[in-house]
Motif scaffolding. Structure first.
Motif, mmCIF file in Angstrom:
data_model
loop_
_atom_site.group_PDB
_atom_site.id
_atom_site.type_symbol
_atom_site.label_atom_id
_atom_site.label_comp_id
_atom_site.label_asym_id
_atom_site.label_seq_id
_atom_site.Cartn_x
_atom_site.Cartn_y
_atom_site.Cartn_z
ATOM 1 N N ALA A 137 28.769 41.647 37.830
ATOM 2 C CA ALA A 137 29.514 40.585 37.173
ATOM 3 C C ALA A 137 29.886 39.481 38.159
ATOM 4 C CB ALA A 137 30.769 41.160 36.535
ATOM 5 N N GLY A 138 29.891 39.809 39.469
ATOM 6 C CA GLY A 138 30.258 38.832 40.471
ATOM 7 C C GLY A 138 31.743 38.536 40.480
ATOM 8 N N GLU A 139 32.556 39.480 40.107
ATOM 9 C CA GLU A 139 34.004 39.254 40.137
ATOM 10 C C GLU A 139 34.707 40.599 40.353
ATOM 11 O OE1 GLU A 139 35.638 38.160 36.354
ATOM 12 O OE2 GLU A 139 33.986 39.097 35.293
ATOM 13 N N PHE A 140 35.999 40.489 40.626
ATOM 14 C CA PHE A 140 36.773 41.719 40.820
ATOM 15 C C PHE A 140 37.134 42.326 39.478
ATOM 16 C CE2 PHE A 140 37.094 40.090 45.046
ATOM 17 C CZ PHE A 140 37.176 41.234 45.817
ATOM 18 N N LYS A 141 36.987 43.620 39.438
ATOM 19 C CA LYS A 141 37.309 44.294 38.183
ATOM 20 C C LYS A 141 38.081 45.562 38.486
ATOM 21 C CE LYS A 141 33.969 42.844 34.818
ATOM 22 N NZ LYS A 141 33.013 43.290 33.854
ATOM 23 N N ARG A 142 38.709 46.111 37.481
ATOM 24 C CA ARG A 142 39.471 47.354 37.648
ATOM 25 C C ARG A 142 38.527 48.496 38.011
ATOM 26 N NH1 ARG A 142 41.525 45.520 33.068
ATOM 27 N NH2 ARG A 142 43.645 44.731 33.107
ATOM 28 N N ARG A 143 39.047 49.414 38.804
ATOM 29 C CA ARG A 143 38.229 50.552 39.204
ATOM 30 C C ARG A 143 37.999 51.503 38.017
ATOM 31 N NH1 ARG A 143 37.121 52.279 44.324
ATOM 32 N NH2 ARG A 143 38.764 51.065 45.273
ATOM 33 N N TYR A 144 39.032 51.655 37.184
ATOM 34 C CA TYR A 144 38.944 52.549 36.024
ATOM 35 C C TYR A 144 39.438 51.828 34.800
ATOM 36 C CZ TYR A 144 38.315 56.269 39.393
ATOM 37 O OH TYR A 144 37.839 57.045 40.393
ATOM 38 N N GLY A 145 39.191 52.410 33.661
ATOM 39 C CA GLY A 145 39.768 51.946 32.405
ATOM 40 C C GLY A 145 38.979 50.830 31.765
ATOM 41 N N TYR A 146 39.652 50.083 30.917
ATOM 42 C CA TYR A 146 39.021 49.031 30.134
ATOM 43 C C TYR A 146 38.491 47.943 31.061
ATOM 44 C CZ TYR A 146 38.573 45.058 27.040
ATOM 45 O OH TYR A 146 38.096 43.974 26.368
ATOM 46 N N ASP A 147 37.327 47.413 30.763
ATOM 47 C CA ASP A 147 36.706 46.343 31.525
ATOM 48 C C ASP A 147 36.544 46.736 32.998
ATOM 49 O OD1 ASP A 147 35.503 43.946 31.794
ATOM 50 O OD2 ASP A 147 37.342 42.791 32.108
ATOM 51 N N ARG A 148 36.064 47.930 33.200
ATOM 52 C CA ARG A 148 35.986 48.489 34.540
ATOM 53 C C ARG A 148 34.709 48.064 35.261
ATOM 54 N NH1 ARG A 148 34.878 54.768 34.294
ATOM 55 N NH2 ARG A 148 34.141 54.324 36.370
ATOM 56 N N VAL A 149 34.666 48.379 36.529
ATOM 57 C CA VAL A 149 33.471 48.142 37.331
ATOM 58 C C VAL A 149 32.367 49.082 36.833
ATOM 59 C CG1 VAL A 149 32.538 48.516 39.638
ATOM 60 C CG2 VAL A 149 34.728 47.392 39.349
ATOM 61 N N ASN A 150 31.152 48.588 36.818
ATOM 62 C CA ASN A 150 29.992 49.388 36.407
ATOM 63 C C ASN A 150 30.179 50.052 35.041
ATOM 64 O OD1 ASN A 150 28.806 48.777 38.829
ATOM 65 N ND2 ASN A 150 29.615 50.610 39.830
ATOM 66 N N ASP A 151 30.754 49.283 34.135
ATOM 67 C CA ASP A 151 30.955 49.830 32.784
ATOM 68 C C ASP A 151 29.591 49.972 32.111
ATOM 69 O OD1 ASP A 151 31.835 50.613 30.375
ATOM 70 O OD2 ASP A 151 33.254 48.952 30.082
ATOM 71 N N ASN A 153 28.944 50.051 29.142
ATOM 72 C CA ASN A 153 28.832 49.192 27.956
ATOM 73 C C ASN A 153 28.319 47.795 28.318
ATOM 74 O OD1 ASN A 153 29.800 51.190 26.280
ATOM 75 N ND2 ASN A 153 31.914 50.631 26.737
ATOM 76 N N ASP A 154 28.484 47.416 29.595
ATOM 77 C CA ASP A 154 28.045 46.085 30.003
ATOM 78 C C ASP A 154 26.604 46.086 30.511
ATOM 79 O OD1 ASP A 154 30.510 45.220 29.371
ATOM 80 O OD2 ASP A 154 31.311 45.368 31.407
ATOM 81 N N VAL A 155 26.066 47.282 30.719
ATOM 82 C CA VAL A 155 24.715 47.366 31.273
ATOM 83 C C VAL A 155 23.714 47.331 30.125
ATOM 84 C CG1 VAL A 155 23.169 48.736 32.691
ATOM 85 C CG2 VAL A 155 25.595 48.753 33.157
ATOM 86 N N ALA A 156 22.780 46.406 30.225
ATOM 87 C CA ALA A 156 21.800 46.281 29.141
ATOM 88 C C ALA A 156 20.659 47.277 29.326
ATOM 89 C CB ALA A 156 21.265 44.861 29.098
#
Lengths: 348, 181
Positions: A137-151, A153-156
């Motif tokens: 994503a090129g940004e900082f994201k939470r390690r766990y939980g909603y909208d997390r890193v390497n989610d 759901n975001d991987v196509a």
């Protein structure tokens, strides 16, 4: 811990009290007083003047209290103060007097299996940042939980690995794995609670674990979220039986009590047992007379029920010749002959 | 293996009655000096010679796969369905018959309904919703079904409309070889 007291208010009250109690009272010997500024507490350990108290206990008490309050205020004013919106504030020193605790000291929490293991091995929990950089994503994201890193759901697209089984959907596998992990953690949580209850009794359990449940099984009370996998849910009849047992749990064990209304709720009806004719008849007969009768009777019934319309309308309609149904024209009276007319006239 | 209960017997004979009419009695009569009976085994109804039935009692219920001629089976909801194996028995006493044109035989044997265009002949006076046995022009029974139209209505029908709704055909012997007991 330091307490901040509002000094100006205290002073006002103290001054008011001293004015009311009479300004003429002799000032107290402050050296004998024990002052605990942290608790705003003043004690006077010196012996009481008996005569003065006997004469007017009320006035004496007021006088003593006033002078003690004055002594306290005097001390408070000696501390360095800071200006505030309403007057000045003083930082109080640590309280000297130890007050007894209202609630008992909490028991040390029983260690979970992992905590125990970590302690043995000397594994220390290390603090990690809440946010990490997500390269996708090129940004900082939470390690766990909603909208997390390497989610997931975001991987196509998920790259195939050599270890992948053919025909398996990696997304659904991720989902399945997650569900499995959650289930296992829940199992571990319950096992930890169980062990805690075993070691330290119910007190060792957190207050949020529900203990009140209808008809708990042996260690059922541990599960706050209803019956777990492989655990039977109490059926309606079991609950009713429990309720009846509870209603009869008197000193006489229900002997002199009115019968519970619940008892009618349990139906004593049992499923009808099917009776089959014997497979073989007696002696030489392969088929029993009972079966033979039944079959013959059934066939007779079926035939009589099936051949009810004796009149086949379709057939009957065909039997009728359409020509015979032609409506006849009404006969017009023939013209009478001369002779007939004459005869009729003659007859009259 | 056990005899039919009253309810089951009623379902079986009512179904047979649809195809055979009053001739259901023939199933109870002796055939070539041999008497026959009906038996139920794992939801399947069999028509079996009494002598063989007596001998088959030696085989335990879970091991017994088939015996005699299977007539049909009970569905899970308790309805009775005739199976293709009952064709020879029904065809013997069939009340309502339909003959197919030779060009339409294959279509029927693949499990299709009988259309007006593929029908060569039909028994006079066949009502609607009656059990019908389907024959080829050379009088070989091919299967059975349910009449969708009465004989009288058939004349006025357009060639694409359905006359007999398919229930079973002998093509099943190939198509459903595993299921036929």
């Amino acid at each position: 811990m330091t307490t901040k007291a509002r000094a100006s208010k205290m002073v006002d009250e103290a001054m008011g009290a001293s004015r009311g109690a009479g300004a003429g009272t002799p000032s107290y010997d402050e050296s004998t007083l024990e002052v605990d500024e942290g608790n705003l507490l003043v004690c006077d350990p010196s012996p009481v003047d008996r005569e003065a108290f006997a004469a007017d206990p009320e006035a004496k008490c007021k006088a003593v209290a006033t002078s003690m309050a004055q002594a306290l205020v005097k001390r408070l004013f000696s501390f360095p103060s800071q200006p505030a919106v309403s007057g000045r504030t003083v930082e109080l020193p640590r309280p000297k007097t130890l007050l007894p605790r209202f609630k008992p000291i909490p028991q040390p929490k029983p260690l979970t299996r992992w905590e125990k293991f970590a302690k043995e091995k000397g594994i220390v929990k290390r603090k990690r940042e809440k946010y990490t950089f997500d390269e996708h994503a090129g940004e900082f994201k939470r390690r766990y939980g909603y909208d997390r890193v390497n989610d997931i759901n975001d991987v196509a697209i998920i790259e195939a690995k050599l270890t992948d089984k053919p025909g398996e959907d990696p997304f659904s596998r991720h989902k399945k794995d997650k569900r499995e992990r959650v289930r296992k953690q829940e199992e571990r949580r319950l096992a930890n609670l169980k062990n805690a209850a075993k070691a330290g009794g119910k007190k060792a359990l957190p207050a949020t674990v529900s203990l009140a449940r209808a008809l708990p099984a042996a260690d059922d009370y541990l599960s706050s979220s209803g019956p777990q996998r492989g655990q039977k849910r109490a059926t309606k009849s079991e609950l009713l039986e429990g309720a009846i047992a509870a209603s009869e749990a008197t000193a006489s064990m229900g002997k002199f009590d009115k019968k519970s209304k619940l008892e009618g709720a349990i139906s004593k009806k049992r499923g009808k047992r099917q009776q089959f004719a014997p497979v073989l008849g007696k002696g030489k007969h392969a088929v029993s007379a009972q079966e033979r009768d039944l079959i013959e009777e059934t066939v007779r019934k079926v035939i009589s029920a099936g051949s009810k319309p004796i009149l086949d309308v379709g057939k009957a309609v065909k039997q009728i010749d359409p020509r015979s149904l032609r409506v006849r024209k009404a006969k017009t009276p023939k013209k009478k002959s001369k002779k007939q007319r004459e005869r009729e006239a003659g007859g009259n | 293996m056990r005899p039919l209960t009253e309810k089951e017997a009623k379902a079986v004979f009512e179904k047979l009655f649809k195809f055979v009419g009053k001739d259901v009695e023939a199933f109870l009569r002796k055939k070539e000096k041999e008497s026959y009976c009906f038996r139920l085994q794992k939801n399947k109804v069999f028509y079996i010679r009494e002598g063989i039935m007596k001998k088959s009692t030696n085989i335990s219920r879970d091991k017994l796969v088939s015996l005699g001629t299977q007539i049909g089976k009970f569905t899970h909801s308790g309805k009775f369905r005739l199976t293709i194996t009952s064709l020879s028995l029904i065809a013997e006493h069939a009340k309502n018959k339909v003959w197919l044109k030779s060009s339409a035989e294959m279509s029927y044997l693949y499990g299709n309904n009988v259309l007006k265009s593929s029908m060569a002949r039909i028994t006079e006076g066949t009502p609607v919703n009656a059990g019908v046995v389907v024959y080829s022009m050379s009088d070989v029974p091919l299967g059975f079904g349910v009449s969708a139209r009465a004989t009288e209505d058939c004349r006025r029908l357009d060639p694409h409309s359905i006359v007999v709704l398919h229930q079973a055909d002998i093509g099943e012997y190939l198509r459903n070889e595993n299921e036929i007991g």
